[in-house]
Design an enzyme around this catalytic site. Structure first.
Site, PDB file in Angstrom:
ATOM      1  N   SER A 158      51.128   9.050  69.875  1.00 30.33           N
ATOM      2  CA  SER A 158      52.511   8.870  68.926  1.00 30.33           C
ATOM      3  C   SER A 158      52.474   9.685  68.111  1.00 30.33           C
ATOM      4  CB  SER A 158      52.510   7.576  67.951  1.00 30.33           C
ATOM      5  OG  SER A 158      53.381   7.412  67.060  1.00 30.33           O
ATOM      6  N   TYR A 191      47.659   2.145  61.973  1.00 25.26           N
ATOM      7  CA  TYR A 191      48.197   2.548  62.988  1.00 25.26           C
ATOM      8  C   TYR A 191      47.923   4.031  63.177  1.00 25.26           C
ATOM      9  CZ  TYR A 191      51.776   3.390  66.623  1.00 25.26           C
ATOM     10  OH  TYR A 191      52.461   3.934  67.733  1.00 25.26           O
TER      11      TYR A 191
END
Length: 241
Positions: A126, A139
């Site tokens: 990501s 995250y």
């Protein structure tokens, strides 16, 4: 050729599995066997690979019959947002277990099969793995760790190709959940389509044998400028091979 794609029941993982099915037999990784069977029925050559990857005993059993693997795509993951002050140890533990430890263990179990095929490991990361923002500490930390894992694996396994793919926001159920956690509107017109991320993955998997594409960043072209410029795929590598 054989490919295993985790998180293949929906979203980016499903799109990658569908794109690879034109050239590979695909193992569709996930926990929902019914959903995987339905998706497999629509592909040229695919079958479910059912396992809870955070259960390492189950993972070992699931991979026991795989002796040669050309492509391993890690697409499964979780995202829970929150300020550091509000993020419990359990959230940190679950995030790391799913996004990093399960990836490392599945890869470790499949290394003999990957070595036999001089295979390719693709980690769907990501842009949070490149630039951490407030309220995404756990995250982002897991994605930075995933980046480190890819770098270490690449250095330790010279016969394998290892690629990290860093998508921006993608139009998926996970993104819908993230936007809800952020308290912001869901704007799919400004996000990447899962098929666009899948196309980037296929491009690195099908690269010529002399090319080792190590990192790919894919961001959406804003809606206001679409039609005037293509989606940019930025590739970075070095001379380590």
């Amino acid at each position: 050729m054989l490919a295993l794609v985790t998180g293949a029941s929906r979203g980016v993982g499903a799109a990658i599995a569908g794109a690879l099915a034109d050239t590979h037999e695909v193992l569709l990784g996930g926990r929902d066997e019914a959903a995987l069977r339905t998706r497999a029925a629509g592909l040229r050559a695919a079958r479910p690979f059912v396992a809870d990857l955070t259960d390492h005993t189950a993972t070992a059993a699931a991979v026991s019959g795989i002796d040669r693997l050309d492509v391993l795509v890690h697409s499964a993951g979780v995202a829970t947002l929150g300020a550091v002050a509000d993020t419990s140890a359990e959230v940190w533990r679950t995030t790391m277990e799913t996004n990093v430890i399960a990836v490392a263990e599945l890869t470790r179990r499949l290394l003999p099969a990957l070595r036999a095929a001089r295979g390719h490991v693709v980690l769907v990361n990501s842009t949070a793995g490149l630039d951490a923002h407030p309220r995404c500490g756990a995250y982002a930390a897991s994605k930075f760790a995933l980046r480190a894992f890819a770098d270490a694996l690449r250095g330790e396994e010279p016969t394998l190709r290892v690629t990290s793919v860093y998508p921006g926001r993608v139009d998926t159920d996970m993104q819908r959940s993230i936007r809800a956690q952020e308290g912001l509107d869901y704007e799919p017109e400004n996000y990447l389509r899962p098929e666009s991320v899948a196309a980037a993955v296929v491009s690195v998997v099908t690269a010529t044998p002399d090319a080792h594409v190590q990192d790919v960043v894919v961001r959406a072209v804003p809606q206001r400028v679409r039609g005037t410029a293509p989606v940019r795929v930025v590739r970075h590598g070095d001379a380590r091979g």
